[in-house]
Design a protein around this motif. Structure first.
Motif, mmCIF file in Angstrom:
data_model
loop_
_atom_site.group_PDB
_atom_site.id
_atom_site.type_symbol
_atom_site.label_atom_id
_atom_site.label_comp_id
_atom_site.label_asym_id
_atom_site.label_seq_id
_atom_site.Cartn_x
_atom_site.Cartn_y
_atom_site.Cartn_z
ATOM 1 N N THR A 151 -3.926 -13.729 11.910
ATOM 2 C CA THR A 151 -3.717 -14.641 13.025
ATOM 3 C C THR A 151 -3.102 -13.876 14.191
ATOM 4 O O THR A 151 -2.117 -13.154 14.025
ATOM 5 N N LEU A 152 -3.710 -14.017 15.359
ATOM 6 C CA LEU A 152 -3.169 -13.371 16.554
ATOM 7 C C LEU A 152 -1.878 -14.091 16.930
ATOM 8 O O LEU A 152 -1.871 -15.303 17.163
ATOM 9 N N ALA A 153 -0.779 -13.356 16.956
ATOM 10 C CA ALA A 153 0.545 -13.952 17.135
ATOM 11 C C ALA A 153 0.970 -14.066 18.598
ATOM 12 O O ALA A 153 2.001 -14.665 18.888
ATOM 13 N N GLU A 154 0.181 -13.497 19.506
ATOM 14 C CA GLU A 154 0.551 -13.523 20.918
ATOM 15 C C GLU A 154 -0.686 -13.311 21.775
ATOM 16 O O GLU A 154 -1.776 -13.047 21.264
ATOM 17 N N GLY A 155 -0.525 -13.463 23.061
ATOM 18 C CA GLY A 155 -1.616 -13.199 23.994
ATOM 19 C C GLY A 155 -2.530 -14.389 24.214
ATOM 20 O O GLY A 155 -2.314 -15.485 23.691
ATOM 21 N N ALA A 156 -3.575 -14.163 24.987
ATOM 22 C CA ALA A 156 -4.499 -15.229 25.390
ATOM 23 C C ALA A 156 -5.210 -15.882 24.214
ATOM 24 O O ALA A 156 -5.568 -17.052 24.278
ATOM 25 N N PHE A 157 -5.430 -15.140 23.125
ATOM 26 C CA PHE A 157 -6.131 -15.672 21.954
ATOM 27 C C PHE A 157 -5.161 -16.092 20.845
ATOM 28 O O PHE A 157 -5.566 -16.278 19.699
ATOM 29 N N SER A 158 -3.890 -16.231 21.158
ATOM 30 C CA SER A 158 -2.882 -16.596 20.165
ATOM 31 C C SER A 158 -3.346 -17.791 19.339
ATOM 32 O O SER A 158 -3.815 -18.792 19.871
ATOM 33 N N GLY A 159 -3.230 -17.646 18.024
ATOM 34 C CA GLY A 159 -3.649 -18.708 17.108
ATOM 35 C C GLY A 159 -5.048 -18.497 16.558
ATOM 36 O O GLY A 159 -5.397 -19.068 15.521
ATOM 37 N N LEU A 160 -5.864 -17.688 17.244
ATOM 38 C CA LEU A 160 -7.190 -17.360 16.716
ATOM 39 C C LEU A 160 -7.044 -16.204 15.731
ATOM 40 O O LEU A 160 -5.965 -15.648 15.559
ATOM 41 N N LEU A 161 -8.137 -15.835 15.092
ATOM 42 C CA LEU A 161 -8.115 -14.747 14.132
ATOM 43 C C LEU A 161 -8.581 -13.448 14.780
ATOM 44 O O LEU A 161 -9.443 -13.461 15.658
ATOM 45 N N ALA A 162 -8.021 -12.348 14.338
ATOM 46 C CA ALA A 162 -8.446 -11.022 14.796
ATOM 47 C C ALA A 162 -9.783 -10.679 14.138
ATOM 48 O O ALA A 162 -10.253 -11.391 13.251
#
Length: 163
Positions: A117-128
């Protein structure tokens, strides 16, 4: 904490990625028909994990893994994102995705369990963007996080790990 990059800017992930030789966490995803989707015991599994099927690179990876899945014996290919199951079904129907499965992590702990899970940035909450290959017993054969979210995964390395 592990990280990837988005547009050259480092982005922290939620935890630790699966490592080769470890037992992969069990998971329950949501299939397009809203049923549960889990790893099939006794079969190898390729997990193509990505932010959203509505982006060009993600869509390309689903198409490519669908193509590759046709030639992989005793192997399930599961494309995973937090997209709603309806969006994934729409994409698969429009693109003719029939060899690979799609599973939504929108109501599960998959992102946390796999550390993607992306923990920061514009895609926070999406998956890497990560590809994990599991052996028949659920052990990790291959785990590769792309260094830049906008980059396609190394398909050849993922498939080679099945040999």
């Amino acid at each position: 904490m592990t990280s990837t990059a988005f547009g050259g800017t480092p982005v922290a992930l939620s935890g630790d990625l699966p490592t080769v030789g470890s037992a992969a966490p069990a998971f329950t995803l949501t299939a397009p028909d809203l049923s549960d989707l889990e790893r099939t015991d006794g079969r190898r599994t390729v997990l193509n994990i990505f932010p959203s099927v509505d982006t060009g690179v993600c869509a390309a990876s689903v198409r490519k893994f669908n193509e590759l899945a046709a030639g992989l014996d005793e192997t399930d290919v599961i494309n995973v994102s937090v997209d709603l199951p309806f969006a994934m079904a729409r994409f698969c129907g429009a693109e003719g995705i029939e060899n690979a499965k799609v599973g939504s992590a929108f109501r599960s702990s998959f992102g946390q369990d796999y550390g993607v899970t992306l923990a920061e940035g514009a895609f926070s909450g999406l998956l890497a963007r990560l590809v994990v290959v599991l052996d028949r017993d659920g052990s990790v054969l291959h785990s590769a996080l792309v260094p830049e979210i906008g980059q396609e995964p190394d398909y050849d390395s993922a498939v080679a790990s099945l040999s």
